[in-house]
Design a protein around this motif. Sequence first.
Motif, PDB file in Angstrom:
ATOM      1  N   GLU A 193     -26.421 -33.610 -47.318  1.00 32.98           N
ATOM      2  CA  GLU A 193     -26.251 -35.092 -47.138  1.00 32.98           C
ATOM      3  C   GLU A 193     -24.782 -35.409 -47.605  1.00 32.98           C
ATOM      4  OE1 GLU A 193     -27.655 -39.301 -48.842  1.00 32.98           O
ATOM      5  OE2 GLU A 193     -28.656 -37.562 -49.313  1.00 32.98           O
TER       6      GLU A 193
ATOM      7  N   ASN B 119     -30.828 -24.651 -49.765  1.00 30.34           N
ATOM      8  CA  ASN B 119     -30.317 -24.354 -48.384  1.00 30.34           C
ATOM      9  C   ASN B 119     -28.620 -24.244 -48.559  1.00 30.34           C
ATOM     10  OD1 ASN B 119     -29.541 -24.047 -45.669  1.00 30.34           O
ATOM     11  ND2 ASN B 119     -31.257 -25.518 -44.895  1.00 30.34           N
TER      12      ASN B 119
ATOM     13  N   ALA C 209     -26.717 -24.961 -45.226  1.00 31.19           N
ATOM     14  CA  ALA C 209     -26.588 -26.638 -44.772  1.00 31.19           C
ATOM     15  C   ALA C 209     -25.524 -27.013 -45.596  1.00 31.19           C
ATOM     16  CB  ALA C 209     -27.781 -27.051 -44.731  1.00 31.19           C
TER      17      ALA C 209
ATOM     18  N   PHE D 204     -26.887 -30.950 -51.310  1.00 26.97           N
ATOM     19  CA  PHE D 204     -27.873 -30.213 -50.517  1.00 26.97           C
ATOM     20  C   PHE D 204     -29.084 -29.801 -51.257  1.00 26.97           C
ATOM     21  CE2 PHE D 204     -24.897 -26.872 -52.306  1.00 26.97           C
ATOM     22  CZ  PHE D 204     -25.848 -25.694 -52.377  1.00 26.97           C
TER      23      PHE D 204
ATOM     24  N   ASP E 267     -32.893 -28.884 -49.607  1.00 32.21           N
ATOM     25  CA  ASP E 267     -33.481 -28.406 -48.278  1.00 32.21           C
ATOM     26  C   ASP E 267     -32.619 -28.914 -46.813  1.00 32.21           C
ATOM     27  OD1 ASP E 267     -34.482 -30.701 -48.669  1.00 32.21           O
ATOM     28  OD2 ASP E 267     -36.279 -30.543 -47.347  1.00 32.21           O
ATOM     29  N   GLU E 268     -31.881 -30.057 -47.042  1.00 29.62           N
ATOM     30  CA  GLU E 268     -30.872 -30.372 -46.219  1.00 29.62           C
ATOM     31  C   GLU E 268     -29.762 -30.870 -46.927  1.00 29.62           C
ATOM     32  OE1 GLU E 268     -32.847 -33.466 -44.262  1.00 29.62           O
ATOM     33  OE2 GLU E 268     -34.261 -32.121 -42.948  1.00 29.62           O
TER      34      GLU E 268
END
Length: 524
Positions: free
Chosen positions: A212, A241, A244, A207, A209-210
């Motif tokens: 995966e 993040n 997330a 992770f 900003d997002e």
Amino acid sequence: MKHSTPTRPAGRARAGAAFGALLAVGALLAGCSGTGGGHASDARAPDARGGSAGTTAPVPPGQQEKRDRAAAPDYLSTFALDVDTASYGYARRVLGDGRLPSPETVRPEEFVNSFKQGYERPRGNGFSVSVDGARTGGGADDWSLLRVGLATRAADDTAVRPPAALTFVVDISGSMAETGRLDLVRTSLAHLTEQLRDDDSVALVTFSDEAETVFPMTALRGHRTDIREAVDSLRTASSTNVAAGVERGYDEAVQGRREGATNRVVLLSDALANTGETDADAILERIDSSRREYGITLFGVGVGSDYGDALMERLADKGDGNTTYVADETQARKVFVDQLPAHVDLRARDAKAQVEFDRETVQQFKLIGYENRAVADEDFRDDSVDGGEVGPGHTVTALYAVRLREGASGHVATATVRWLDPATREAHERTGSVETGAIDGALWNGSDERLQVAAAAAYFADILRGGTLPDTPGLSELASRTRKLAAETGDGSVSKLADAIDRAAGLKGAEPGARSAPAEGEMD
């Protein structure tokens, strides 16, 4: 599995109210807790002629007579077990960088629990309970340190432990580009995957900003090379993040969950959240049902000279897990090789301790640390209230500053640990007790060496966070005593503690004098 979100804060509120009334009459060790606020284990014992008004918790059949004779609530100290060590590891890192750690990052129990204590281990599952202590001062205003030691059975042969299903959640944000952060994460994961068995499984989530999913839950058999290549290919991106990453990690852990295995999320991060949700409670609220229903625990591994200690510690507490801090490759090997079984297996769930002090002998007591782990006294046997998760070979130490009544002799305290079997959820308890004769010796003159090490770690933490424990040595004296203990024990970790105390003394400049207890009022 748990209902900690609604029940635990309420328990703390009840405990705070009870002790708020107590402290309104006369403060105990004012300012002794560096994190502030009422603590369920701070208490001035009422006069032996009578106790404070209060109610006791419901008890199992057959134990009512015993509880009828038990101490009033203000004679009880209750807390969830904690095997975290991140606070001490991070403090050493900060001191090594030439800075003093912020007081709010210093948790004395994590300093103390960073050192071997040599407790007798139980023969079966669960805990052994050891209680001892020593005098810390002299004269009429004499204080003692009381040590409550809990230990689990050491790890079995790795061939017979349950398989592990681990979801690695790796921070690849821009802050991880600092030398020694992502590189250290790669090294840690390499050590870990080398130690895992072929029938263990891992998933990898990254992770910035997002979040995966790099690969879903995959058995190591036949895939070790793929996993190593994926770890080696990790590169930093942009912002952090954490929410997330944690949410995606739990999604993968649930999808790849294995019945009969130890299912755990391993978060490797500097925890410097700056994007998305940044509050630990809110982050874990989003995955609360998954962790409660499926029993997935969280192991937080902190890295970096700038480190979000408060966020990582709260994530681990709310995520039914524990934290550690890794500053270099030596520590990475210690955590992921030497201590691997303790981090991938469990001996106990929702473990809590309750110490009952004897009103006839004890005038005052103060639990050193564990402020963030306080549990209301009446919730000790409420198994829906969150406790601590403890692995094989772990020890948990709680130190109390205790002032006995003048001329007191006999029973001092009884310590009880309660936990749930990780597989069956069956509740178990063990107890241990201590008499005045077992705490009469002088702390720094002939007492157990490991008790002295625990005392040195606790006093050091208390100085760093500006506390007022009675009979605390100055930093120079404490460093000297710790250096002597390192020579006597031959323990390199104690030598590193002495180094850290020396650094703190140099950074503080003026040497603080030995502390004494504050002035006291009448007890009743």
